[in-house]
Design a protein around this motif. Sequence first.
Motif, PDB file in Angstrom:
ATOM      1  N   ASP A  29       0.718  -1.295   0.079  1.00 50.47           N
ATOM      2  CA  ASP A  29      -0.063  -0.072  -0.021  1.00 50.47           C
ATOM      3  C   ASP A  29       1.108   1.213   0.007  1.00 50.47           C
ATOM      4  OD1 ASP A  29      -1.568   2.173   0.578  1.00 50.47           O
ATOM      5  OD2 ASP A  29      -2.882   1.036   1.800  1.00 50.47           O
ATOM      6  N   GLN A  30       1.036   1.945  -1.123  1.00 45.67           N
ATOM      7  CA  GLN A  30       1.859   3.283  -1.217  1.00 45.67           C
ATOM      8  C   GLN A  30       1.460   4.240  -0.347  1.00 45.67           C
ATOM      9  OE1 GLN A  30       2.493   4.667  -5.217  1.00 45.67           O
ATOM     10  NE2 GLN A  30       3.690   6.425  -4.591  1.00 45.67           N
ATOM     11  N   ALA A  31       0.404   4.429  -0.079  1.00 48.03           N
ATOM     12  CA  ALA A  31      -0.369   5.470   1.068  1.00 48.03           C
ATOM     13  C   ALA A  31       0.315   5.207   2.302  1.00 48.03           C
ATOM     14  CB  ALA A  31      -1.764   5.585   0.970  1.00 48.03           C
ATOM     15  N   LEU A  32       0.041   4.022   2.748  1.00 51.02           N
ATOM     16  CA  LEU A  32       0.608   3.495   3.903  1.00 51.02           C
ATOM     17  C   LEU A  32       2.057   3.379   4.360  1.00 51.02           C
ATOM     18  CD1 LEU A  32       0.089   2.609   6.692  1.00 51.02           C
ATOM     19  CD2 LEU A  32       0.240   0.352   5.784  1.00 51.02           C
ATOM     20  N   ARG A  33       2.950   3.097   3.174  1.00 51.76           N
ATOM     21  CA  ARG A  33       4.272   3.337   3.105  1.00 51.76           C
ATOM     22  C   ARG A  33       4.590   4.725   3.248  1.00 51.76           C
ATOM     23  NH1 ARG A  33       4.056   0.264  -1.669  1.00 51.76           N
ATOM     24  NH2 ARG A  33       4.708   2.011  -3.019  1.00 51.76           N
ATOM     25  N   ASP A  34       4.125   5.567   2.523  1.00 52.36           N
ATOM     26  CA  ASP A  34       4.406   7.288   2.788  1.00 52.36           C
ATOM     27  C   ASP A  34       4.054   7.625   3.963  1.00 52.36           C
ATOM     28  OD1 ASP A  34       5.203   7.089   0.032  1.00 52.36           O
ATOM     29  OD2 ASP A  34       3.416   7.818  -0.765  1.00 52.36           O
ATOM     30  N   SER A  35       3.072   7.275   4.606  1.00 53.26           N
ATOM     31  CA  SER A  35       2.830   7.661   5.628  1.00 53.26           C
ATOM     32  C   SER A  35       3.529   7.264   6.850  1.00 53.26           C
ATOM     33  CB  SER A  35       1.158   7.141   6.256  1.00 53.26           C
ATOM     34  OG  SER A  35       0.767   7.593   7.557  1.00 53.26           O
ATOM     35  N   LEU A  36       4.171   5.756   6.813  1.00 56.91           N
ATOM     36  CA  LEU A  36       5.160   5.350   7.692  1.00 56.91           C
ATOM     37  C   LEU A  36       6.536   6.063   7.428  1.00 56.91           C
ATOM     38  CD1 LEU A  36       4.262   1.261   7.536  1.00 56.91           C
ATOM     39  CD2 LEU A  36       3.805   3.117   9.552  1.00 56.91           C
ATOM     40  N   VAL A  37       6.831   6.195   6.220  1.00 54.68           N
ATOM     41  CA  VAL A  37       8.217   6.989   6.374  1.00 54.68           C
ATOM     42  C   VAL A  37       8.131   8.432   6.709  1.00 54.68           C
ATOM     43  CG1 VAL A  37       9.619   8.217   4.407  1.00 54.68           C
ATOM     44  CG2 VAL A  37       8.660   5.655   3.974  1.00 54.68           C
ATOM     45  N   LEU A  39       6.114   9.507   9.193  1.00 58.08           N
ATOM     46  CA  LEU A  39       6.135   9.232  10.719  1.00 58.08           C
ATOM     47  C   LEU A  39       7.653   9.127  11.118  1.00 58.08           C
ATOM     48  CD1 LEU A  39       4.336   8.869  13.503  1.00 58.08           C
ATOM     49  CD2 LEU A  39       4.005   6.767  12.819  1.00 58.08           C
ATOM     50  N   LEU A  40       8.226   7.938  10.658  1.00 62.20           N
ATOM     51  CA  LEU A  40       9.316   7.597  11.466  1.00 62.20           C
ATOM     52  C   LEU A  40      10.393   8.647  11.094  1.00 62.20           C
ATOM     53  CD1 LEU A  40       9.251   3.833  10.242  1.00 62.20           C
ATOM     54  CD2 LEU A  40       8.748   4.617  12.607  1.00 62.20           C
ATOM     55  N   GLU A  41      10.358   9.054  10.175  1.00 60.20           N
ATOM     56  CA  GLU A  41      11.467  10.116   9.869  1.00 60.20           C
ATOM     57  C   GLU A  41      11.313  11.521  10.533  1.00 60.20           C
ATOM     58  OE1 GLU A  41      12.104  10.801   5.631  1.00 60.20           O
ATOM     59  OE2 GLU A  41      13.261   9.057   5.249  1.00 60.20           O
ATOM     60  N   SER A  42       9.997  11.672  10.747  1.00 64.12           N
ATOM     61  CA  SER A  42       9.645  12.915  11.997  1.00 64.12           C
ATOM     62  C   SER A  42      10.171  12.774  13.252  1.00 64.12           C
ATOM     63  CB  SER A  42       7.964  12.991  11.862  1.00 64.12           C
ATOM     64  OG  SER A  42       7.536  11.923  12.762  1.00 64.12           O
ATOM     65  N   PRO A 121      -5.591  -0.193  12.224  1.00 66.36           N
ATOM     66  CA  PRO A 121      -5.013   1.186  11.966  1.00 66.36           C
ATOM     67  C   PRO A 121      -3.936   1.453  13.061  1.00 66.36           C
ATOM     68  CG  PRO A 121      -7.020   1.853  12.721  1.00 66.36           C
ATOM     69  CD  PRO A 121      -7.220   0.181  12.254  1.00 66.36           C
ATOM     70  N   PHE A 122      -2.741   2.106  13.015  1.00 64.49           N
ATOM     71  CA  PHE A 122      -1.662   2.204  14.060  1.00 64.49           C
ATOM     72  C   PHE A 122      -1.921   3.446  14.859  1.00 64.49           C
ATOM     73  CE2 PHE A 122       0.573   0.813  10.109  1.00 64.49           C
ATOM     74  CZ  PHE A 122       0.625  -0.365  10.416  1.00 64.49           C
ATOM     75  N   ASN A 123      -1.769   3.398  16.227  1.00 64.50           N
ATOM     76  CA  ASN A 123      -1.393   4.415  17.242  1.00 64.50           C
ATOM     77  C   ASN A 123      -0.163   4.987  16.895  1.00 64.50           C
ATOM     78  OD1 ASN A 123      -0.534   5.281  19.711  1.00 64.50           O
ATOM     79  ND2 ASN A 123      -2.510   5.703  20.008  1.00 64.50           N
ATOM     80  N   HIS A 124       0.217   6.139  16.161  1.00 62.45           N
ATOM     81  CA  HIS A 124       1.370   6.327  16.046  1.00 62.45           C
ATOM     82  C   HIS A 124       2.459   6.337  17.118  1.00 62.45           C
ATOM     83  CE1 HIS A 124       0.020   9.222  12.428  1.00 62.45           C
ATOM     84  NE2 HIS A 124      -0.127   8.154  12.270  1.00 62.45           N
TER      85      HIS A 124
END
Length: 229
Positions: A29-37, A39-42, A121-124
């Motif tokens: 899922d590209q949208a999820l990948r982008d979201s995780l990238v 979040l983690l890089e933040s 869905p994840f809790n950040h």
Amino acid sequence: MPRNDAKQPTSATPPLSSITSIIAVVDDDQALRDSLVWLLESVGLTTHAFADGEAFLAAEHGDYGALLLDVRMPGMSGLQVQQQLVEHRAALPVIMMTGHGDVPMAVAALKNGAFDFIEKPFNHQQLIDVVQQALGNAYEQRRAVQQHRRLKARYQSLRPKEQNIVAHVAEGMTSKEIAEHMQISGKTVEVYRLRAMKAMGAANLAELVRQAVALELVPTLTPTPSPDE
């Protein structure tokens, strides 16, 4: 905002060394990948994303500190990717990402050595906490491996008689018993033992014994079960 799957290291300083703080994200899922990238890089974690398990396995994955891996994907499933890592003895903590109804698969992954699983869905904050725990675990494991290699190298640098004395000390033999067994004088035993302790970096006999056990020079004792067990 769209992001490339192949990320370059950011200028943010990671909490651990650059080798152990790179996170791999594998999800179709590209949208999820982008979201995780994002979040983690933040939080200062360099992240490399992959659209499928085949692409991840084809890349050099020795530098990653942790892997976020989707359970269900076209082609190779997350469980299959994990099994490939297990077969190649990859020391990489795997965090399985599961959807509704995937808990049995996540449990199977845990039994196969996965570090943890987290449900969508994840809790950040929960996701960040699990990733940080996985990084810490990987860091400690790598440090333990390095320490064991150094200890083994020190032991291998000893003379054969010094190696024998280390093993006999760990077996519980006294200096007198070692001298009789090796047919050398008690004074020579003491000299060799002190040399071995210095070379091994052992401050006392107890530490020398612990080192010998860590090197598997002597078998560890199996605890005797109590009558109630």
